[in-house]
Design a protein around this motif. Structure first.
Motif, PDB file in Angstrom:
ATOM      1  N   LYS A 238       0.839  -1.206   0.000  1.00 43.39           N
ATOM      2  CA  LYS A 238       0.000   0.000   0.000  1.00 43.39           C
ATOM      3  C   LYS A 238       0.873   1.256   0.000  1.00 43.39           C
ATOM      4  O   LYS A 238       0.558   2.259  -0.662  1.00 43.39           O
ATOM      5  N   ALA A 239       2.003   1.181   0.716  1.00 48.61           N
ATOM      6  CA  ALA A 239       2.889   2.342   0.792  1.00 48.61           C
ATOM      7  C   ALA A 239       3.386   2.740  -0.588  1.00 48.61           C
ATOM      8  O   ALA A 239       3.541   3.924  -0.892  1.00 48.61           O
TER       9      ALA A 239
ATOM     10  N   ASP B  97       0.585   4.379  -2.417  1.00 46.72           N
ATOM     11  CA  ASP B  97       0.340   5.716  -1.893  1.00 46.72           C
ATOM     12  C   ASP B  97       1.349   6.753  -2.361  1.00 46.72           C
ATOM     13  O   ASP B  97       1.111   7.953  -2.242  1.00 46.72           O
TER      14      ASP B  97
ATOM     15  N   GLY C 284       1.876   7.342  -5.305  1.00 46.71           N
ATOM     16  CA  GLY C 284       1.175   7.991  -6.409  1.00 46.71           C
ATOM     17  C   GLY C 284       2.049   8.307  -7.605  1.00 46.71           C
ATOM     18  O   GLY C 284       1.690   9.105  -8.466  1.00 46.71           O
TER      19      GLY C 284
ATOM     20  N   TYR D 176      -0.550  -6.472  -3.429  1.00 46.88           N
ATOM     21  CA  TYR D 176      -1.544  -5.828  -2.591  1.00 46.88           C
ATOM     22  C   TYR D 176      -2.854  -6.618  -2.642  1.00 46.88           C
ATOM     23  O   TYR D 176      -3.479  -6.899  -1.610  1.00 46.88           O
TER      24      TYR D 176
END
Lengths: 1075, 614
Positions: free
Chosen positions: B263-264, B267, B269, B473
């Protein structure tokens, strides 16, 4: 411009005229002074002339005539005539010539002498070249093998190293390729002694390790070659451990200038071409490959189906089509379809029957008592085996040797060599070409019936095309300029004291140019009735590329030697000491361009600017050495010598830079003892000799990499692509090793020289033991890979080498027939004493205690499974109790598979069942038999040569990828004829038994007619009428017949797969004309 | 007096001349290398040293013998893969990738340790030192993980050995190995934060993405010993299972950690190409996007986190020769990597249904209406490719692949069998022909100028990519019970590929996920590890290779002189059969879960415990 340059050379006008006149005057003045000096010493002299004839009554040229006890000496000219000044009437003339008994005569009142030479079988007065001097053969104490230049010149080989095999006991020469320019032999003195570099030191006219080595020397220029096999090489210290080869070139002599011209025309051909299967045989085996992919139970049915219909439906309901259908076989056999079903002999299509070569040589020899000269010009031209060959070698060489006696005390000598070697090749190397010849399918055309080249086999590699210049060219031109000068100064007050200064300047240049352009093969439209072919471009299909390189080296040697000779009573001593300084520097540069818009301009500037590449490198090195020799003998009966060298090399850290290498030799001429002379009559001479020496090898390398500077911590350059750019990178090399030093050889030799039967029979025997220590090797056996270290090699390896040599010669004459027979041979077997073994290896796999591999580093190749016959049928397999999974044999034990021996009896065939071979690719014995006959004007020389104790692993690229050996076809296991010796047909070594095993390893023992020469010399009476002093015609040959068990390749082959340019046999005719 | 000069002095002077000069001239220098000492006091030279370490990445998935050849996905054209026959041993370890090779990896790990040791005292700017250290921590973690995922727990080495030391070193447990690698990655993230580095070098994101991989593997079945023991008696009987996985601890916590790591990266992006679609895109767009991703260009580079790049000006990298290594033989390629029928069957129909050989319509036209990624990944019979070289064009002027045997002549009358150009009976280099009836197309530059074995391509090999992080993920979400999030991401990938949404749940969803991961990341060195860590390898890798045999028979009355794919002229028969066992006889053996160490290595390192089964 042209006129000007003419003027300059003719010296007829302008400043050049002034210079030449000035020089001329100077020369006159100097010459006059020397003449005066000389004439002052010419009082009381008696001028003597004469003729020397050989045992057949023909004039004998080159015979030495000296005044005993003086340095005055001349040699006879082509007519056998000499003229010499004797100091007084009590002077004694000494006539000597190699191979003949010396004669003496007191001058007295006579002014004219005629001598007839008498053969001396034992060559008692022969002089042998040794390190920094010469020695009488009778008092020689080291193990030294000698061959005369004139013997080497009897071979038609274009590479001198190929004329050595069988001539020198203890010297093994293996010729691995006949490719023009790369056809040299690997020379090993007393076999191999180290896991590192085994090359002998080659010293040419006193200069060690000259660029270019001995390979390309003109044999006509060579006086003699001496090989120092034992401690006698210790005077060359840290470079002598692998033996030393000393080459002395011919020099001038006083007498009328003699001009001789020789021409040789030869024809070369491969000694052996591998026999491959024909179309029907190949198709049969290709079908077998498909069949054997099925479960064995279906083989018989599939085979029958292939033969009748060409397709087979498996038990699992899959349909399998034979690669070759019954109709194909019919057409291959009857030749009815030349387009689609040929029967191609690839070797026959691509290679010529004979390839021409020629050699021309012009030599001028002459001089006065004070100035002597030899000038020699040579030219060689050697063609490749291929039709329209792009491969070849050309050589132009020149040598001038001059000696001047400046005055009574000063001698000056100069040698100049210039040589150009042109090597030229197609852009595909011989390895690729012969790979494709081996692979070429007999079922496919090499050339279409319309004469065009058929498709390539792979990568555009179609042998018919890539052997020619259609793909561009690859040129390699090398230039050698070598000079050496020698100044000898005798001390007028201390008799026997002499200083010698030597200097040599060797320049080497190399230019390479590789131009690759598109080439064409032709595709057929598969239409037999209406065949059409289309050209297809191959190679760099769009635009040509050019790669050009240049390198140069300069080696400089300076040397000063002092020597002293003295006799008092029966004691004779010689002392010599010297110092040598050597430096060498070199650099290399290369450039590459592509995108040439046209193939018309083959120059760098014309290439595209994008993606051009350049590179370069440089190196330097230096050596400083001190050396010397002390010799002593008593009545030439008890002989002893001490040799030493203190060597300093740039390769080692400062603290460990110098090493000391001593040698001792001693001899006892028993036959000079009265008790012997009185009692043993049939032995004319007998000498025992022994030696010990500590020699070094600083040519240290590990895994083919020279370890120069490994005492420094360095990073080497690499590259990586970052952000769309290539960036340079640095990578750690081997860890620095501070204690790096030379290999050390402790060599022992014991020998015996004997002549018998009135010196007609001579015998030389030697036995030796060499112990090499400090061999560079990685201690990798003790360091796991997790260490991550790029381990430096350190001086840990030890190898012992033992053997013997023998040489027997017999000379005699029966009436007009003179003959000599000689046998020589040498045996050497090495054993690794210490090696960094991987812990836990069983003894039969360890390197320790076994022979070294031919190429150190290919150590695992020495391990082989032990072939144990064939699983002849299913019954055989059912009876098998061994587990073959460890070699990947799971589910692959089929009829026709190989059996391996379970060496460690654990019921499992795996890596532990491999046994280390006790043979490698280098023969342990090599010997020769020479026969020389002379009858009136005819002479015949024959050399048979033999080698034993080597083996070769043979495995070719066969199956769907290429053709099979005929031998494989003839003997293979088949359903109808199940062999218990050869396995079934396999594809591309895809079976567990393709692993290295003893079935594929064969002995390469052989005997061959290495060399023969038949000659006719025109009697001199006839010659004189024609104004010719000597005229000789001859025919000679190289490798004209071979007897060997290994018949697939030449027995000297070093290649497993046949991807190499085969060795040559050469037949040659020559003429030699002397004015 | 003059004579004295001449005879004594001259030689004496000469001797002095030769010897008197001091011995300094023996201190020559190597001219082709850099001194180690100088390297670490110079920022550029230090950077050069660090850059070199990336070469350990090798050719990644572009190497000739792709790691997918050691899975059910593909067959290698040149030599059986012993590992697929369950037949490897310490003496006969079979083909191994350079970038998993034990000695090679430890040599690179040594270089990282050497760099860290020397950078600690580097005299140049701290910002430069930190950047280099950040890269080196990543490298050390990457190479350790290459070994960890292949062998299980390995000796973790964080120092540079000298000569003559005790080199015996035990394996770290699996848990310790993971911890050490993650710790290096965390250091790398800290040091590389805010740094922008050019393509080809590691970045903060690369370290984070690698952490996602390491933790995902760590949480998987194979490395959870209680689970692994249930599935394998060999592992159950192994005395040192702690070397292979976690023998205790909270497995759910491991999935949570893996999920957080993935997830990191999301995130950040920074990455992702054309995700976020809400419906499948057209077949054409889907194919085009998939090719952009595989070539890392025209937007596809947004998926690349870390990789090795090729440019034509560079030295001769093997990976740049991918077209030569992998094009069909009819294009003078070597067909090195051949997709199996086993794999091709994994491609669903465009409507999301499974392909079925028992469906006569599908069996008669197996290459129609399939997942668009099939057409972008696999060369199949009748498919279009580049114009052929002149010799091939004689037979096929259209540039269409020919993997079958076809009749020419007149249907019902006289016919001759014509073997397709890309088969093992071809007129062109037939020994390089495919055995399965397929050749890999993925990663192949479609530029028509790259036409035969003489041209290289400039496609990079991406060893850490964003799509993998997404899959990681998804997997973690599934394992932690968050099916909705999992499906949302899974469908974004499917929509990009032109495929409809997945609606399944539970174990059916897990199976869909596994198939999707394999199809999307085909030939990206994933399957080898995925099938192992899911412990499905015995069933999928144990299957025999299935191959495609195609025959084209002329329809009655149709006349063809020069063959071209045509459904009008031909009836095509698609026959699937098992490959001859003589080529590769696949069979699973639990010992190949963890390949063996070389016999010599065990002998040299007394503390090294061999993997089970050898």
């Amino acid at each position: 411009m042209k006129k000007q340059s003419n003027d300059f050379y003719s010296g007829s006008s302008g400043p050049s005229k002034w210079i030449s006149e000035y020089l001329f005057k100077k020369i006159i003045i100097f010459s006059s002074i020397f003449l005066l000096c000389l004439s002052a010493e010419a009082q009381n002299k008696t001028h003597v002339t004469g003729i020397v004839k050989d045992d057949k009554g023909n004039p004998a040229s080159n015979v030495s005539v000296t005044v005993k006890g003086t340095k005055t000496g001349v040699v006879t000219d082509a007519n056998g005539a000499f003229s010499i000044d004797a100091p007084n009437q009590k002077s004694i003339l000494v006539i000597s010539n190699t191979g003949f008994q010396p004669q003496e005569a007191i001058v007295g009142n006579r002014t004219n002498f005629n001598f007839d030479l008498v053969i001396a079988a034992g060559n008692l007065n022969e002089v042998v070249v040794v390190g920094y001097g010469t020695q009488k053969k009778v008092t020689l104490t080291g193990a030294v093998a000698v061959v005369k230049g004139s013997d080497l010149a009897k071979s038609p080989a274009t590479n001198l190293s190929n004329s050595i095999a069988g001539r020198l006991p203890g010297v093994v020469a293996v010729n691995a390729s006949g490719e023009p320019g790369y056809d040299g032999s690997t020379i090993r003195i007393r076999g191999s002694n180290t896991l590192g570099n085994n090359d002998a030191l080659i010293v040419i006219d006193g200069v060690p390790a000259r660029e270019g080595g001995l390979d390309r020397l003109n044999p006509m220029d060579i006086e003699s070659m001496s090989v120092l096999k034992d401690a006698s090489g210790a005077i060359y210290g840290a470079r002598a451990a692998n033996g030393v080869i000393l080459i002395t070139t011919k020099r001038g002599r006083s007498g009328k200038p003699e001009l001789s011209y020789s021409h040789n025309s030869g024809w070369a051909a491969p000694t052996v071409i591998p026999k491959m299967t024909n179309a029907v045989e190949y198709a049969t085996m290709a079908n077998e490959i498909e069949i054997y992919k099925l479960p064995p139970a279906e083989w018989a049915a599939a085979s029958a189906a292939f033969k009748s219909t060409g397709t087979y439906t498996t038990a699992g309901n899959s349909v399998i089509t034979a690669p070759f259908l019954p109709d194909d076989f019919k057409k291959f056999a009857d030749g009815s379809d030349k387009w689609g079903h040929p029967n191609t002999d690839w070797f026959g299509t691509v290679l010529k029957k004979w390839s021409p070569q020629s050699k021309d040589n012009l030599q001028l020899v002459g001089g006065s008592e004070n100035v002597k000269y030899l000038a020699s010009l040579g030219y060689q031209n050697q063609d490749g085996y291929y039709k329209n060959s792009a491969t070849g070698y050309k050589q132009y060489d020149m040598r001038i040797n001059m000696d001047a006696k400046v005055n009574k005390y000063v001698n000056f000598g100069l040698g100049i060599v210039a040589r150009q070697e042109n090597r030229f090749y197609p852009t595909k190397d011989a390895g690729s070409i012969f790979r494709m010849l081996m692979r070429g399918y007999p079922t496919k055309n090499a050339i279409w019936p319309n004469g065009q080249a058929a498709p390539d086999i792979e990568n555009g590699e179609q042998p018919v095309v890539i052997t020619t210049n259609q793909t561009g060219y690859d040129k390699d031109t090398r230039y050698y300029y070598q000079t050496n000068a020698k100044l000898e100064i005798s001390n007028p007050w201390i008799k026997g004291l002499k200083f010698t200064l030597n200097a040599s300047l060797d320049k080497y240049l190399q230019q390479t140019k590789r131009w690759v352009k598109p080439w064409y093969i032709y595709n057929w439209n598969n239409d037999i009735a209406n065949p059409l072919t289309t050209a297809v471009a191959k190679g760099p299909t769009t635009q040509p590329t050019l790669n050009q390189g240049a390198s140069d080296k300069l080696n400089i040697m300076l040397e000063a030697i002092g020597s002293y000779e003295h006799s008092f009573g029966n004691h004779n001593i010689t002392v010599l000491a010297g110092v040598t300084k050597e430096t060498f520097k070199g650099s290399y540069f290369n450039a590459f361009r592509q995108y040439f818009p046209s193939a018309a301009i083959e120059q760098l500037f014309a290439g595209g600017l994008t993606n051009q590449q350049t590179g370069g490198a440089a190196f330097e090195g230096a050596r400083l050495n001190y050396f010397g020799r002390v010799g002593y003998n008593y009545k030439e009966k008890y002989l002893a010598e001490f040799l030493w060298r203190q060597d300093g090399s740039y390769k080692f850290p400062e603290a460990h830079r110098f090493g000391f290498f001593p040698g001792v030799t001693a001899g006892w001429r028993i036959s000079e003892e009265n008790f012997f002379k009185d009692n043993v009559k049939f032995i004319n001479s007998l000498k025992l000799r022994g030696s010990w020496g500590k020699l070094g090898n600083d040519n240290i390398s590990y895994a083919g990499r020279l370890t120069d500077y490994d005492y420094l911590a360095t990073y080497s350059y690499g590259s990586y692509t970052v952000g769309n750019q290539i960036v340079q990178t640095l990578r750690e090399g081997p860890l620095p090793k501070n204690s790096l030093t030379w290999e050390v050889a402790n060599n022992y030799n014991f020998g015996l020289d004997m002549t018998l039967l009135n010196n007609k029979l001579s015998v030389e025997l030697d036995v030796f033991q060499n112990h090499r220590t400090g061999i560079l090797w990685q201690a990798s056996g003790a360091v796991p890979a997790t260490g991550g270290i790029n381990l430096p090699a350190s001086n840990i390896g030890k190898v012992d080498n033992k053997g013997w040599e023998v040489k027997v010669g017999y000379n005699n004459a029966i009436g007009d027939l003179r003959y000599n027979v000689g046998i020589n041979g040498g045996y050497a077997k090495n054993k690794i004493i210490f090696f960094s073994e991987t812990p836990g290896r069983p003894a039969y796999q360890q390197s320790t205690g076994h022979v070294m591999p031919t190429n150190a580093g290919s150590d695992d190749d020495m391990l082989q499974y032990q072939y144990d016959g064939i699983f002849k049928d299913q019954k055989d397999i059912d009876a098998n109790t061994l587990d073959y999974t460890g070699v990947g044999g799971a589910g692959k034990l089929f009829p026709g598979s190989m059996k391996f021996k379970d060496v460690n009896h654990d019921g499992k065939i795996d890596g532990l069942d491999r046994v280390r071979s006790d043979k490698n690719q280098t023969p342990s014995f090599q010997g020769g038999l020479t026969i020389g006959l002379q009858y009136k004007a005819f002479d015949l020389n024959v050399l048979f040569q033999a080698a034993t104790g080597a083996e070769l692993f043979i495995q070719t690229e066969t199956g769907t990828i290429g053709n099979f050996l005929q031998d494989t076809y003839d003997h293979r296991w088949t359903l109808d004829n199940p062999s218990s010796v050869y396995p079934r047909t396999v594809d591309r070594n895809n079976q567990y038994f393709s692993n290295r095993n003893t079935f594929y390893t064969v002995s390469t023992n052989y005997v061959r007619l290495k060399n023969f020469e038949v000659g006719y010399t025109l009697p001199s009476r006839l010659g004189k009428k024609l104004g010719i002093s000597r005229f000789r015609v001859y025919v000679n040959g190289l490798n004209m017949a071979t007897w060997s068990k290994q018949k697939i390749y030449d027995p000297e082959a070093q290649s497993s797969d046949g991807h190499y340019y085969p060795q040559s046999k050469i037949i040659n005719t020559g003429v030699n004309l002397t004015f | 007096m003059k004579k004295i000069l001449k005879t004594i002095l001259i030689p004496l002077c000469a001797v002095i001349l030769v010897t008197s000069c001091n011995k300094d001239f023996l201190n020559t220098q190597p001219l082709n290398v850099a001194a180690a000492g100088a390297t670490w006091s110079d920022a550029s030279l230090s950077e050069m040293f660090v850059t070199e370490i990336y070469n350990g990445v090798g050719e990644g998935y572009l190497q000739q013998n792709s790691l997918d050849n050691q899975t059910d996905n593909c067959l290698f054209n040149f030599g059986r893969q012993s590992i697929m026959e369950g037949n490897i041993s310490p003496d006969n370890p079979g083909d191994r990738l350079g970038t998993m090779e034990w000695g090679n990896m430890y040599n690179r790990i040594r270089a990282t340790n050497l760099a860290l040791q020397n950078l600690a005292t580097a005299p140049f700017a701290a910002a430069i030192v930190d950047g280099l250290k950040g890269e080196v921590y990543f490298q050390r973690a990457y190479y350790h993980n290459q070994l960890l995922r292949y062998y299980g727990g390995i000796p973790i080495i964080k120092f540079a050995y000298g000569l003559d030391q005790d080199y015996n070193i035990p394996r770290s447990t699996y848990e310790e190995s993971v911890k050490a690698i993650v710790s290096d990655l965390d250091s790398s993230v800290l040091l590389l934060d805010g740094k922008s580095l050019p393509q080809g070098r590691a970045s903060k994101a690369a370290a984070m993405a690698l952490k996602s991989r390491v933790l995902t593997y760590a949480a998987s079945d194979l490395h959870d010993i209680p689970t692994a023991k249930q599935n394998s008696t060999l592992i159950a009987g192994f005395a040192n299972p702690e070397l292979l996985g976690y023998v205790s601890g909270d497995r759910n916590a491991r999935w949570v950690a893996a999920k957080a790591a993935s997830k990191a990266v999301i995130d950040l992006g920074q990455f992702g190409y054309n995700l976020g679609l809400t419906a499948p895109q057209s077949k054409a767009d889907a194919m085009s996007d998939y090719i952009k991703l595989s070539l890392s260009r025209n937007g596809g580079e947004k998926d690349a986190i870390f990789g090795k790049y090729y440019i034509n000006a560079a030295t001769d990298d093997w990976g740049a020769w991918y077209p030569r290594n992998n094009m069909p033989n009819g294009y003078h390629g070597w067909s090195s990597t051949e997709p199996t029928q086993n794999f091709v069957d994994n491609y669903e129909m465009m409507d999301g249904s499974k392909f079925d050989w028992n469906n006569p319509v599908q069996a008669a036209a197996p290459y129609e209406n399939r997942d668009p990624r099939f057409y972008a990944s696999v060369f199949y019979d009748g498919g279009a490719w580049k114009p052929r070289t002149t010799d091939g064009a004689t037979f096929d002027p259209y540039g269409e692949l020919q993997f079958g045997t076809y009749q020419t002549g007149t249907g019902g009358g006289t016919t001759v069998a014509y073997a397709g150009l890309d088969t093992r009976n071809s007129n062109i280099e037939n020994w390089n022909g495919t055995r399965t009836g397929y050749v890999i197309k993925k990663f192949m530059d479609p530029n028509p100028a790259i036409v035969d074995m003489n041209q290289k391509q400039e496609v990079p090999t991406i060893v850490v990519r964003y799509t993998e992080v997404i899959f990681n993920y998804i997997e973690a979400c599934l394992q932690t019970g968050d099916e909705a999030t999992a499906k949302s991401w899974l469908n974004q990938i499917r929509f990009r590929a032109g495929m409809p949404a997945i609606t399944a749940s539970g174990s059916a969803l897990v199976n869909e996920y596994r198939n999707e991961r394999n199809v999307e990341m085909f030939a990206e060195d994933q399957r080898f590890f995925d099938a192992r860590r899911w412990m499905i390898a015995p069933s999928v890798f144990g299957q025999k290779v299935r191959i495609m045999v195609i025959t084209g028979s002329l329809k009655p009355g149709k006349t063809v002189t020069s063959y071209r794919y045509s459904k009008d002229n031909y009836n095509y028969n698609y026959h699937v059969q098992e490959i001859e066992q003589g080529v590769e006889n696949r069979s699973w053996n639990d010992k190949v879960y963890f390949p063996p160490f070389y016999r010599d290595e065990i002998s040299r390192n007394s503390k090294l415990i061999q993997n089970p089964g050898y």
